[in-house]
Design an enzyme around this catalytic site. Structure first.
Site, PDB file in Angstrom:
ATOM      1  N   SER A 285      47.868  41.062  42.074  1.00 39.30           N
ATOM      2  CA  SER A 285      46.736  41.452  41.810  1.00 39.30           C
ATOM      3  C   SER A 285      46.898  42.912  41.734  1.00 39.30           C
ATOM      4  O   SER A 285      47.890  43.557  42.445  1.00 39.30           O
ATOM      5  CB  SER A 285      45.627  41.242  42.621  1.00 39.30           C
ATOM      6  OG  SER A 285      45.763  41.728  44.210  1.00 39.30           O
ATOM      7  N   ASP A 286      46.030  43.915  41.297  1.00 40.18           N
ATOM      8  CA  ASP A 286      46.143  45.280  41.412  1.00 40.18           C
ATOM      9  C   ASP A 286      45.344  45.386  43.040  1.00 40.18           C
ATOM     10  O   ASP A 286      44.969  44.462  43.464  1.00 40.18           O
ATOM     11  CB  ASP A 286      45.312  46.189  40.677  1.00 40.18           C
ATOM     12  CG  ASP A 286      45.744  47.599  40.375  1.00 40.18           C
ATOM     13  OD1 ASP A 286      46.316  48.026  41.399  1.00 40.18           O
ATOM     14  OD2 ASP A 286      45.729  47.943  39.519  1.00 40.18           O
ATOM     15  N   TYR A 287      45.427  46.808  43.559  1.00 45.66           N
ATOM     16  CA  TYR A 287      45.087  46.901  44.845  1.00 45.66           C
ATOM     17  C   TYR A 287      43.530  46.526  45.113  1.00 45.66           C
ATOM     18  O   TYR A 287      42.418  46.915  44.617  1.00 45.66           O
ATOM     19  CB  TYR A 287      44.879  48.410  45.110  1.00 45.66           C
ATOM     20  CG  TYR A 287      45.034  49.042  46.418  1.00 45.66           C
ATOM     21  CD1 TYR A 287      46.254  49.297  47.147  1.00 45.66           C
ATOM     22  CD2 TYR A 287      44.041  49.162  47.309  1.00 45.66           C
ATOM     23  CE1 TYR A 287      46.458  49.902  48.411  1.00 45.66           C
ATOM     24  CE2 TYR A 287      44.084  49.658  48.446  1.00 45.66           C
ATOM     25  CZ  TYR A 287      45.381  49.925  49.237  1.00 45.66           C
ATOM     26  OH  TYR A 287      45.295  50.303  50.462  1.00 45.66           O
TER      27      TYR A 287
END
Length: 744
Positions: A285-287
């Protein structure tokens, strides 16, 4: 004591297995992964799907004490934002020597356009139209990053971007699909090399999947809505190119796509990426993107968010805590199959095997190698060359450039002596104030101190005009005025969208005042920025414009090479510059309408035009001047008709008709005149960067196959259709088609 002896024996046994080379085919270490997973508890498997981050203090990197505790528990599989050989070794030692199974950590970092040696921003690098240069800069970045204990970069960004308001346009290759496809392969090869078991390679990560560059209104993290034809013909192809190049990881996008947030989107990750494209790596996932499924209105709470992301095919949770806290409960309640967690764990372990981390967990954490690698002279030389090759000469009336080495130069502007902003956004671990070479310092290599008259003039964003008069006085004393202006580095990149894309602050006012004070002197505008700017006012006030973007560590030297003609500018735009923000989005390969404007009367009523502006941009895709001139002549086609199994050969003669040796980017465009779905007015289908000495000529050849003519139709079939095609070979996208061929 018996249990401890059993674990030690197991560790020795697996240590023997792990010494097998990580370059072996997956089938040769799948058995080892199977054996390891048989020893793992569910909590340890979930731990492999968890990424936490470190920080940076004055004394060096640090890790939150809770995260360190999770590492000791075997509840973390990867770490973010921890680098240097010592810091990574210290944490790796905890994971390997103080956990039950000793599974090594992955260390990831945003190595976007360099690690310590910072290269021009990615949008600038794409303007070099040089896949080998892009691969080289990525290879150097991997060398430096791996020497500081990193295994993984969150790059390349492959989002097609057609809206300069969006700050992250700076991180990609611009608006064109074909060029981005080509550069995607260069980035992946540069980062990953030919053998991931070598300790100077790192995992690449194709991001952001998918459609992030089409965020509404150019606002970061915003909604994306598009038809499947646009998704498949424009936004997906660069990611498919990365898969074909062997990219090991993918990252989710922050945006929603057609009502479903990308991080919870089963269609794009399980159906397309895994089932259709057969991607074998893992997805991160992104942050905190999994958590953000809640404010999107897609998940009701973090438990639901963890469920949706795992079902969608997201293997690792970056900084969100949701997998560590919720996956076990979801499995116990039957909401998520344990098989999905096993599948994610296997993919992450596979990456660690490929990197050779089970063979030697500390192979990337060598302080001697770190000292010998970062900022190598050859790396700095490559950065200087890249800065020169990425600088686009937008305007050059009256041969204002190159500068004469005997001239007195008035160097004016808030970025003239800058060593901080010059690295741009995502400047990695680059030393912004110690290693970066300013424009002022770059000019010192060519001029005596007495030839350089400096005045800052103004700040980037403040409205203080107190420095104007000094700048005007300096301009009056010089032979040539060089204005160094643009954006601060934080005005582009993530979370840096702008509704006003003019040169910020009072810089435009200073330009106007200087032109009024020295109406007959040559004025050169040197720009440092991370997006296309609205230069509609400045274009009439200066004689030359050199777009240097953010040129990186050696930017001052590389740009000075261009200014003084040691390097003949060759870069060309990979994104359109609008006349004003009202034209956005604007890009070269748009569709026609039922009422296109006639060339003979662009202001005709009831046509698809503006009443207050031309449709045309200020600077077109592919535009870029040289100190020399090139003549295109004699375009010929091998046939006017080709079959579906044939190849068409197009040839053109290019002659350097000027007085400088130089490079030219030769561009091939095609237009499918009639299709079962409407086709763009022109599409880039090939390019070659050639070098010609003055008065030299070369024949440039392109081969076009049916594969170059394919697109996704309304049935989402990837096909080429019989019919007429227009073709051109040109120096930019600004041309009129004159040649036809037929596919039959």
């Amino acid at each position: 004591m018996r249990a401890r002896h059993f674990l030690i024996a197991s560790f020795i046994f697996f240590g023997c297995l792990w010494t097998l080379s990580a370059q072996n085919a997956p089938s040769k270490y799948e058995a080892k992964i199977d054996s390891l997973m048989n020893l793992m508890t569910l909590e340890e498997k979930i731990g492999q799907t968890v990424m936490y981050g470190g920080g940076w203090a004055k004394t060096g990197p640090f890790v939150n004490t809770d995260y360190e505790k999770y590492i000791r528990e075997g509840s973390v599989g990867a770490m973010l934002n921890v680098y240097t050989s010592k810091a990574t070794r210290d944490l790796q030692k905890i994971a390997v020597e103080n956990t039950r199974l000793g599974i090594p950590l992955l260390f990831g970092y945003d190595v976007i356009h360099g690690h310590r040696t910072i290269f021009p921003i990615n949008l600038a690098l794409s303007g070099s139209w040089d896949p080998e240069l892009v691969e080289l800069t990525s290879r150097i970045a991997a060398e430096e990053a791996s020497a500081e204990g990193l295994h993984w970069t969150f790059a390349p960004m492959l989002d097609i971007a057609r809206d300069p308001r969006w700050g992250r346009i700076s991180e990609g290759a611009g608006e064109d699909v074909y060029l981005t496809n080509v550069l995607a392969k260069s980035y992946v090869k540069g980062f990953q090399g030919d053998d991931l078991s070598k300790n100077n390679t790192i995992l690449a990560c194709a991001k952001h999947f998918v459609g992030y560059g089409a965020a509404q209104a150019g606002r970061d993290y915003h909604t994306v809505s598009m038809g499947e034809d646009e998704l498949r013909n424009v936004y997906l192809p660069p990611f498919k190119a990365a898969v074909d190049a062997g990219v090991e990881t993918f990252m989710t996008a922050f945006n929603e796509l057609n009502g479903v947030p990308a991080t919870g989107n089963k269609l794009i990750f399980r159906d397309i990426l895994r089932n259709e494209w057969d991607f074998k790596g893992f997805v991160v996932s992104d942050y905190t993107a999994i958590n953000e499924l809640i404010p999107h209105g897609f998940a009701k709470d973090s438990l639901d968010a963890a469920r949706l992301a795992m079902l969608a095919g997201v293997d690792m949770d970056m900084m969100g805590h949701v997998y560590r806290k919720n996956l076990k409960k979801l499995i116990e309640e039957g909401e998520v199959s344990e098989d999905l967690v096993n599948e994610s764990c296997r993919k992450i372990l596979s990456a660690k095997f490929k990197l050779g981390l089970f063979e030697d967990p500390y192979r990337y954490s060598d302080e001697k190698r770190q000292q010998e690698t970062i900022y190598k002279p050859q790396f700095l030389k490559a950065a200087r060359d890249a800065a020169a090759a990425s600088s686009v000469l937008l305007k050059n009336d009256g041969n204002a450039l190159p500068l004469e080495k005997s001239a007195t130069i008035a160097l004016i502007g808030p970025l003239a002596k800058d060593e901080y902003h010059i690295n741009g956004n995502w400047g990695g671990a680059g030393d912004r104030k110690g290693k970066s070479v300013s424009i002022y310092e770059g000019l010192q290599e060519y001029l005596e101190d007495s030839q350089m008259l400096y005045a800052k003039g103004c700040e980037l964003e403040k409205d203080d005009e107190s420095g104007f008069q000094e700048a005007i006085d300096v301009a009056k004393k010089a032979d040539v005025v060089l204005l160094v202006m643009g954006e601060s580095y934080h005005m582009s990149g993530e979370a840096a969208s702008r509704t006003d894309i003019r040169i910020p602050g009072i810089q435009p006012k200073l330009i106007k005042k200087i032109r009024e004070a020295v109406p007959n002197k040559k004025i050169v505008l040197l720009l440092m920025n991370g997006r296309p700017l609205d230069l509609s006012e400045e274009i009439g006030q200066v004689d030359a414009i050199l777009e240097a973007w953010y040129p990186g560590t050696m930017g001052g030297s590389g740009v000075a090479d261009v200014l003084f003609g040691v390097y003949n500018p060759s870069a060309k735009l990979t994104v359109t510059f609008p006349r004003n923000v009202g034209q956005i989005p604007i890009y070269y390969n748009m569709k026609n309408t039922g009422r296109p404007i006639p060339e003979s009367n662009p202001k005709q009523d009831y046509k698809s035009n503006y009443i207050d502006s031309p449709n045309t941009p200020l600077f077109v895709f592919g535009h870029g001047l040289s100190y020399t001139t090139f003549q295109y002549s004699g375009l010929t086609l091998s046939s006017a008709h080709i079959g579906f199994n044939d190849t068409l050969t197009a040839r053109v003669s290019i002659t350097n008709t000027g007085n400088y040796d130089g490079h030219e980017v030769v561009q091939l465009y095609i237009h499918d005149k009639v299709g079962s779905i409407t086709r763009p007015v022109k599409e880039l289908k090939g390019f070659q960067k050639i070098f010609l000495k003055k008065r030299e000529s070369k024949i440039v050849t392109f081969n076009i196959s049916v594969e170059d003519l394919k697109f996704y139709n309304n049935n989402m079939e990837y096909v080429a259709e019989a019919g007429e095609f227009e073709i051109a070979i040109a120096p930019s996208s600004d041309f009129k088609f004159k040649h036809l061929f037929t596919l039959e």
